[in-house]
Design an enzyme around this catalytic site. Structure first.
Site, PDB file in Angstrom:
ATOM      1  N   GLU A 398      43.918  41.771  32.816  1.00 56.88           N
ATOM      2  CA  GLU A 398      43.113  42.120  34.252  1.00 56.88           C
ATOM      3  C   GLU A 398      43.073  40.799  35.146  1.00 56.88           C
ATOM      4  OE1 GLU A 398      41.470  44.020  36.187  1.00 56.88           O
ATOM      5  OE2 GLU A 398      40.374  45.629  35.040  1.00 56.88           O
ATOM      6  N   ASP A 399      43.293  40.947  36.446  1.00 55.42           N
ATOM      7  CA  ASP A 399      43.045  39.753  37.309  1.00 55.42           C
ATOM      8  C   ASP A 399      41.873  39.439  37.342  1.00 55.42           C
ATOM      9  OD1 ASP A 399      42.149  42.084  38.369  1.00 55.42           O
ATOM     10  OD2 ASP A 399      43.239  42.047  40.292  1.00 55.42           O
ATOM     11  N   ASP A 402      34.574  41.686  37.282  1.00 57.97           N
ATOM     12  CA  ASP A 402      33.273  41.200  37.979  1.00 57.97           C
ATOM     13  C   ASP A 402      32.064  41.984  37.153  1.00 57.97           C
ATOM     14  OD1 ASP A 402      31.531  40.803  40.061  1.00 57.97           O
ATOM     15  OD2 ASP A 402      32.663  41.870  41.429  1.00 57.97           O
ATOM     16  N   PHE A 451      33.844  35.676  46.572  1.00 55.88           N
ATOM     17  CA  PHE A 451      34.859  36.680  46.421  1.00 55.88           C
ATOM     18  C   PHE A 451      36.107  35.596  46.807  1.00 55.88           C
ATOM     19  CE2 PHE A 451      37.863  39.780  48.345  1.00 55.88           C
ATOM     20  CZ  PHE A 451      37.281  40.595  47.596  1.00 55.88           C
ATOM     21  N   ARG A 464      47.143  38.581  49.309  1.00 57.26           N
ATOM     22  CA  ARG A 464      47.850  38.807  48.165  1.00 57.26           C
ATOM     23  C   ARG A 464      49.116  37.686  47.868  1.00 57.26           C
ATOM     24  NH1 ARG A 464      45.912  43.103  45.756  1.00 57.26           N
ATOM     25  NH2 ARG A 464      45.806  45.286  46.951  1.00 57.26           N
TER      26      ARG A 464
HETATM   27  P1  XMP Z   1      34.367  45.215  38.240  1.00 55.80           P
HETATM   28  O1  XMP Z   1      32.951  45.092  38.969  1.00 55.80           O
HETATM   29  O2  XMP Z   1      34.468  46.886  38.015  1.00 55.80           O
HETATM   30  O3  XMP Z   1      35.531  44.986  39.549  1.00 55.80           O
HETATM   31  O4  XMP Z   1      34.513  44.427  37.301  1.00 55.80           O
HETATM   32  C1  XMP Z   1      36.938  44.665  39.083  1.00 55.80           C
HETATM   33  C2  XMP Z   1      37.698  44.696  40.167  1.00 55.80           C
HETATM   34  O5  XMP Z   1      37.078  44.489  41.491  1.00 55.80           O
HETATM   35  C3  XMP Z   1      37.846  43.740  42.224  1.00 55.80           C
HETATM   36  N1  XMP Z   1      37.143  42.466  42.437  1.00 55.80           N
HETATM   37  C4  XMP Z   1      37.793  41.406  43.148  1.00 55.80           C
HETATM   38  N2  XMP Z   1      39.134  41.238  43.935  1.00 55.80           N
HETATM   39  N3  XMP Z   1      38.249  39.282  44.685  1.00 55.80           N
HETATM   40  C5  XMP Z   1      39.254  40.234  44.832  1.00 55.80           C
HETATM   41  O6  XMP Z   1      40.299  40.446  45.306  1.00 55.80           O
HETATM   42  C6  XMP Z   1      37.404  39.055  43.990  1.00 55.80           C
HETATM   43  O7  XMP Z   1      36.464  38.355  44.018  1.00 55.80           O
HETATM   44  C7  XMP Z   1      36.971  40.318  43.355  1.00 55.80           C
HETATM   45  N4  XMP Z   1      35.804  40.666  42.429  1.00 55.80           N
HETATM   46  C8  XMP Z   1      36.154  41.947  41.991  1.00 55.80           C
HETATM   47  C9  XMP Z   1      39.074  43.661  41.339  1.00 55.80           C
HETATM   48  O8  XMP Z   1      40.216  44.615  42.018  1.00 55.80           O
HETATM   49  C10 XMP Z   1      38.866  43.853  39.981  1.00 55.80           C
HETATM   50  O9  XMP Z   1      39.849  44.770  39.375  1.00 55.80           O
HETATM   51 MG    MG Z   2      41.732  45.109  40.204  1.00 56.77          MG
END
Ligand code: XMP
Ligand code: MG
Length: 478
Positions: A398-399, A402, A451, A464
């Site tokens: 995962e990138d 959150d 963010f 990106r």
């Molecule tokens: P959850 O809340 O489901 O979110 O854990 C995961 C996905 O939300 C996106 N995400 C972000 N993308 N900057 C981003 O560019 C951020 O700070 C950020 N926070 C959440 C991301 O796609 C991740 O897979």
């Molecule tokens: Mg993602």
């Protein structure tokens, strides 16, 4: 004691009149519950609706029952008087002893003995229940059962009528979008009704997000006593949401200083008295931030464009990935490993991570849908892994994690394929915002509640290409 003589025909008339009167929906339902209670001389009645995933019941309105009893906790529709879910009338002579009663202790405290319950139906489906409670063990006469059936039918009709009017109202508001009305009318989701109870708009928004991630929720389902005086409860705390699958309560908090101290005190009490209860706090105002990742429109993209500051530069990222990759290589040894990533954000990290691994490895990508403006939409896999992964060692890459809702969904999906092992490696961990405690086996960096963009991560598709990870200028997502 002489038996009370009741004029049942009066009860029938009263119920029909109420249903047809021009009074607000919930008030009318409550009035019917009252008529039923009085005419049969019972302790009280409750009108309950099935939750969105149909596993649990939430009280829409009740008469004659205490708040404590109404909010005694999640009521599992398949465990508590389960016959009702099969369309039958269910009867319990003594709720303090019967196995089909989920809360015998609470029944005892409320001095409840017999319970009778009937299904509420709409379009041939069960949408809720009508339950009647007595203080004395009671056998219901045929006449009384008739009244109950009559009331249940009237209530069912009222619910259907109300849902329909809400649906049509919604359609009027979005009349530019042509919905296939005939489709919708044959299947009315009970969720439209159980989202009408919220006391704050942010709660409704949050419920929608949970719906999207297919997380079943119940609203204000349990009141915890937190203060007593001479054995009497004088203070209670009712968390906003309960997620039964995770056994987790969620309280949306505000940043208003006047309210925050009081709320904090209550939560502290709750944690002290009920240490086993799992509760998370979420700031109401953070909702906008939560939605930013789905590309919710900025106020003015032209006014402010850019990154506020750099969190990790290129070499810091590479250095960290090298360390994590070494750890992974060591732990998997010569096991064949499949890396799986969810597009698009992860592609930079995936590329660098796999180049630093010195074990046999293949790579797969998946796609999932994102939370959008369509309230009926739910998360789904838009692109699945295109090979059989049963019995394989999987590392989900995962990138960023959150709230954990995305990962939770994806992991559940992958588990259904029965891999030999399934672990998680994330570059970024925004831990402070976690709602679902997913286990992260390998983490690059823990980051603050901001963010971030760059190195594959985007905002509305942009940023990106940045070679570093930076915090987006907060004015963009405010
Ligand atoms: P959850 O809340 O489901 O979110 O854990 C995961 C996905 O939300 C996106 N995400 C972000 N993308 N900057 C981003 O560019 C951020 O700070 C950020 N926070 C959440 C991301 O796609 C991740 O897979
Ligand atoms: Mg993602």
């Amino acid at each position: 004691m002489e038996k009370k003589v009741v004029d049942y025909s009066q009860a029938f008339t009263q119920i029909a009149k109420t249903a047809n009167a021009n009074i607000p929906f919930k008030k009318a339902l409550n009035s019917i519950a009252k008529t039923a209670t009085k005419s049969m001389d019972v302790a009280g009645c409750a009108i309950m609706l099935l939750s969105s995933e149909k596993g649990y019941l939430t009280v829409l309105t009740a008469y004659g029952l205490s708040d404590m009893f109404i909010r005694k906790g999640a009521l599992n529709a398949h465990k508590s008087l389960p016959e009702i879910m099969k369309g039958k009338i269910a009867y319990i002579a003594d709720a303090t002893r019967d196995k089909r009663a989920q809360y015998p202790r609470e029944a005892e405290m409320e001095n409840i003995r017999s319970v009778i319950g009937l299904p509420l139906t709409g379009k041939g489906e069960i949408v809720g229940e009508f339950r009647v409670y007595t203080h004395e063990p009671k056998i219901f006469s045929n006449k009384e059962k008739q009244i109950l059936l009559y009331a249940a039918n009237i209530i069912s009709m009222m619910i259907e009528k109300y849902e329909l009017s809400r649906l049509l109202e919604g359609e009027k508001r979005t009349s530019t979008v042509r919905t296939r009305r005939s489709d919708k009318l044959t299947k009315l989701p009970p969720s439209t009704l159980h989202t009408s109870n919220f006391s704050h708009p942010s709660e409704e928004k949050f419920a929608r997000l949970l719906d999207f991630y297919r997380l079943e929720w119940l609203y204000e389902t349990r009141s915890f006593p937190i203060g007593w005086d001479n054995g009497k409860v004088i203070e209670m705390f009712t968390p906003d949401f309960y997620l039964p699958e995770l056994d987790l309560y969620i309280e949306l908090t505000t940043l208003k200083q006047s309210l925050i101290t009081e709320k904090n005190r209550k939560i502290r009490m709750l944690k002290e008295i009920y240490p086993e209860v799992n509760i998370k706090l979420l700031n109401k105002g953070d909702y906008q931030k939560m939605l930013a990742k789905y590309g919710y429109a900025p106020v003015n993209l032209n006014k402010v464009r850019g990154v506020d500051h750099v969190l990790f530069n290129h070499s810091q990222i590479q250095e960290r990935i090298r360390t994590v990759a070494k750890q992974i290589s060591l732990e998997y040894g010569d096991k064949q490993l499949i890396l799986i990533g969810v597009l698009k954000g992860v592609f930079c990290f995936m590329a660098d991570l796999m180049r630093h691994l010195n074990i046999p490895v293949t790579v797969e990508f998946m796609g999932i849908s994102y939370y959008g403006k369509d309230p009926d939409q739910k998360v789904k896999i838009t692109m699945d892994v295109d090979r059989n992964i049963a019995g394989c060692h999987i590392l989900m890459v995962e990138d960023i994690v959150d709230t954990g809702m995305t990962l939770n969904y994806v992991l559940k999906h992958l588990m259904s394929y029965n891999p030999a092992s399934l672990k998680v490696c994330t570059l970024l961990d925004k831990r402070v915002r976690r709602i679902i405690d997913v286990t992260l086996d390998y983490t690059g960096f823990e980051i603050p509640d901001e963010f971030v963009v760059g190195y594959g991560l985007d905002y509305c598709g942009e940023y990106r290409n940045l070679p570093f990870i930076g915090v987006l200028d907060p004015r963009i997502i405010e």
